[in-house]
Design a protein around this motif. Structure first.
Motif, PDB file in Angstrom:
ATOM      1  N   GLY A  14      14.878  31.708   5.216  1.00  0.00           N
ATOM      2  CA  GLY A  14      13.219  32.123   5.486  1.00  0.00           C
ATOM      3  C   GLY A  14      13.499  33.373   5.569  1.00  0.00           C
ATOM      4  N   LEU A  15      11.510  33.395   5.470  1.00  0.00           N
ATOM      5  CA  LEU A  15      10.844  34.301   5.497  1.00  0.00           C
ATOM      6  C   LEU A  15      10.590  34.694   6.678  1.00  0.00           C
ATOM      7  CD1 LEU A  15       9.711  35.477   1.992  1.00  0.00           C
ATOM      8  CD2 LEU A  15      11.604  35.943   2.480  1.00  0.00           C
ATOM      9  N   GLY A  16      10.524  34.296   7.643  1.00  0.00           N
ATOM     10  CA  GLY A  16      10.134  34.059   8.885  1.00  0.00           C
ATOM     11  C   GLY A  16       8.533  33.822   9.022  1.00  0.00           C
ATOM     12  N   ASP A  17       7.795  32.904   7.816  1.00  0.00           N
ATOM     13  CA  ASP A  17       6.358  32.983   8.105  1.00  0.00           C
ATOM     14  C   ASP A  17       6.442  31.449   8.160  1.00  0.00           C
ATOM     15  OD1 ASP A  17       7.490  31.736   5.355  1.00  0.00           O
ATOM     16  OD2 ASP A  17       6.283  33.073   4.537  1.00  0.00           O
ATOM     17  N   GLY A  18       7.109  30.737   8.838  1.00  0.00           N
ATOM     18  CA  GLY A  18       6.884  29.321   9.420  1.00  0.00           C
ATOM     19  C   GLY A  18       6.713  28.015   7.565  1.00  0.00           C
ATOM     20  N   THR A  29      15.005  25.070   5.865  1.00  0.00           N
ATOM     21  CA  THR A  29      14.473  26.226   5.877  1.00  0.00           C
ATOM     22  C   THR A  29      15.138  27.152   6.880  1.00  0.00           C
ATOM     23  OG1 THR A  29      12.661  26.141   5.314  1.00  0.00           O
ATOM     24  CG2 THR A  29      12.915  28.467   6.159  1.00  0.00           C
ATOM     25  N   ASP A  40      15.997  30.644   9.040  1.00  0.00           N
ATOM     26  CA  ASP A  40      15.518  31.770   9.447  1.00  0.00           C
ATOM     27  C   ASP A  40      16.767  32.656   9.994  1.00  0.00           C
ATOM     28  OD1 ASP A  40      12.979  31.679   8.515  1.00  0.00           O
ATOM     29  OD2 ASP A  40      12.399  30.271   9.957  1.00  0.00           O
ATOM     30  N   GLY A  41      15.753  34.534   9.451  1.00  0.00           N
ATOM     31  CA  GLY A  41      17.144  35.088  10.406  1.00  0.00           C
ATOM     32  C   GLY A  41      18.776  35.197  10.037  1.00  0.00           C
ATOM     33  N   ASP A  42      19.861  35.865  10.605  1.00  0.00           N
ATOM     34  CA  ASP A  42      20.760  36.040   9.817  1.00  0.00           C
ATOM     35  C   ASP A  42      21.410  35.242  10.527  1.00  0.00           C
ATOM     36  OD1 ASP A  42      19.218  38.283   9.700  1.00  0.00           O
ATOM     37  OD2 ASP A  42      20.099  39.526  10.505  1.00  0.00           O
ATOM     38  N   GLN A  43      21.845  34.005  10.120  1.00  0.00           N
ATOM     39  CA  GLN A  43      22.876  33.318  10.434  1.00  0.00           C
ATOM     40  C   GLN A  43      23.531  32.658   9.993  1.00  0.00           C
ATOM     41  OE1 GLN A  43      21.424  28.749  10.687  1.00  0.00           O
ATOM     42  NE2 GLN A  43      19.338  30.046  10.625  1.00  0.00           N
ATOM     43  N   ARG A  47      15.185  38.000   0.699  1.00  0.00           N
ATOM     44  CA  ARG A  47      16.206  37.612   1.104  1.00  0.00           C
ATOM     45  C   ARG A  47      16.963  36.011   0.376  1.00  0.00           C
ATOM     46  NH1 ARG A  47      16.996  37.598   6.761  1.00  0.00           N
ATOM     47  NH2 ARG A  47      17.458  35.463   6.455  1.00  0.00           N
TER      48      ARG A  47
END
Length: 308
Positions: free
Chosen positions: A157-161, A194, A196-199, A126
């Motif tokens: 973001g990698l979705g790991d917080g 951050t 995240d996701g495909d926004q 990403r």
């Protein structure tokens, strides 16, 4: 309105007249927008094809769009790796045909899918960007990984917080002044949230030649630095003649990156801030900050005035 006021009772007529005066005053205070205020954005990406753009992928000649890396589908400029057996350090860049110096650049992007097989590592997941102030792409070596440039780095973001800002700065073969001194590291993080996701993300860069460069994310300023210049490392297999260290960079070419993670781009638009600043010219614009006298257009019989 005053004519209508005479047909009603005196007390009401006074209220009516007062209302008319206030309305007139408000109208007088409202600025009239003319052609000098109209922003003339240029669509660098036409939504149909790659007209005006040239790929340069490491290990391949200028113009070779290896494995159809850059393509246009469904009105989107897509960066894809579905025809790669492995990424193999094939860092790529898609260059626009014209150089610019003073401008605002808007790119709307989103990360999608999974990283290319055998991508260079988690750091490249990403991860993409827009490269600014590059020398002409023909100066790049066949195996050169990145153009000597100022990179506005896109990160998702990698979705790991964990915090992972976007619209950061990276400096392959360049340096900048940040908070009064040369920034010593290769990359500088922005203050963005951050994402995240495909926004979809709206990235904007305001570039003032060899002066100040400002990054925005979804309309919010997140980073500012100045005095872009050749120097430093972070680039390999380049021609030394294209990197005169210590020299300020006034302008150059813009490119979009392929760095191993699929990306969609739906808009690439530029507002040129260099142009005619003579108020007597028909193409005068108030938003120009760099005077280009030879660009001015005058009506028949009109005489050039002073550039402000």
């Amino acid at each position: 309105m005053t004519r209508n006021c005479t047909r009603i009772a005196r007390s009401s007529r006074l209220v009516c007249l007062l209302s008319a005066l206030l309305a007139g005053a408000a109208a007088a205070e409202t600025p009239v927008k003319d052609s000098a205020d109209n922003e003339e954005w240029i669509a660098l990406f036409n939504g149909r094809d790659l007209d005006g753009w040239t790929p340069k992928i490491a290990g391949h000649a200028l113009g070779d769009n290896f494995a159809n890396t850059f393509r246009v589908e469904d009105g989107l400029l897509k960066v894809r790796y579905d025809q790669y057996e492995s990424f193999g350090k094939k860092f790529g860049h898609l260059f626009y045909k014209e150089p610019f110096s003073y401008y605002r650049l808007v790119i709307e992007y989103r990360f999608v899918g999974e990283q290319a097989p055998q991508g260079p590592g988690v750091w490249a997941m990403r991860n993409s960007g827009a490269m600014l102030h590059s020398p002409h792409p023909r100066t790049m070596g066949r195996d050169q990984d990145f153009p000597i440039s100022i990179e506005a780095q896109f990160l998702g973001g990698l979705g790991d917080g964990k915090a992972r800002s976007t619209m950061n700065l990276c400096t392959p073969g360049t340096e900048v002044v940040y908070q009064g001194s040369i920034y010593p590291e290769h990359c500088l993080s922005s203050t963005s949230k951050t994402l995240d996701g495909d926004q979809w993300v709206r990235a904007e860069m305001r570039v003032l030649g060899s002066g100040q460069i400002t990054h925005f994310v979804n309309g919010e300023q997140v980073l500012e630095y100045a005095l872009p210049q050749f120097g430093g490392g972070g680039v390999s297999d380049f021609d030394p003649a294209a990197k005169p260290d210590g020299q300020l960079i006034e302008g150059g070419y813009i490119s979009l990156q392929s760095e191993s993670h699929p990306l969609d781009i739906r808009k690439v638009e530029l507002l040129n801030l260099a142009g005619c600043m003579d108020r007597s010219a028909s193409n005068y614009k108030r938003y120009h900050v760099k005077s280009v006298p030879e660009s001015c257009v005058y009506a028949e019989g009109a005489k050039p005035g002073k550039q402000r």
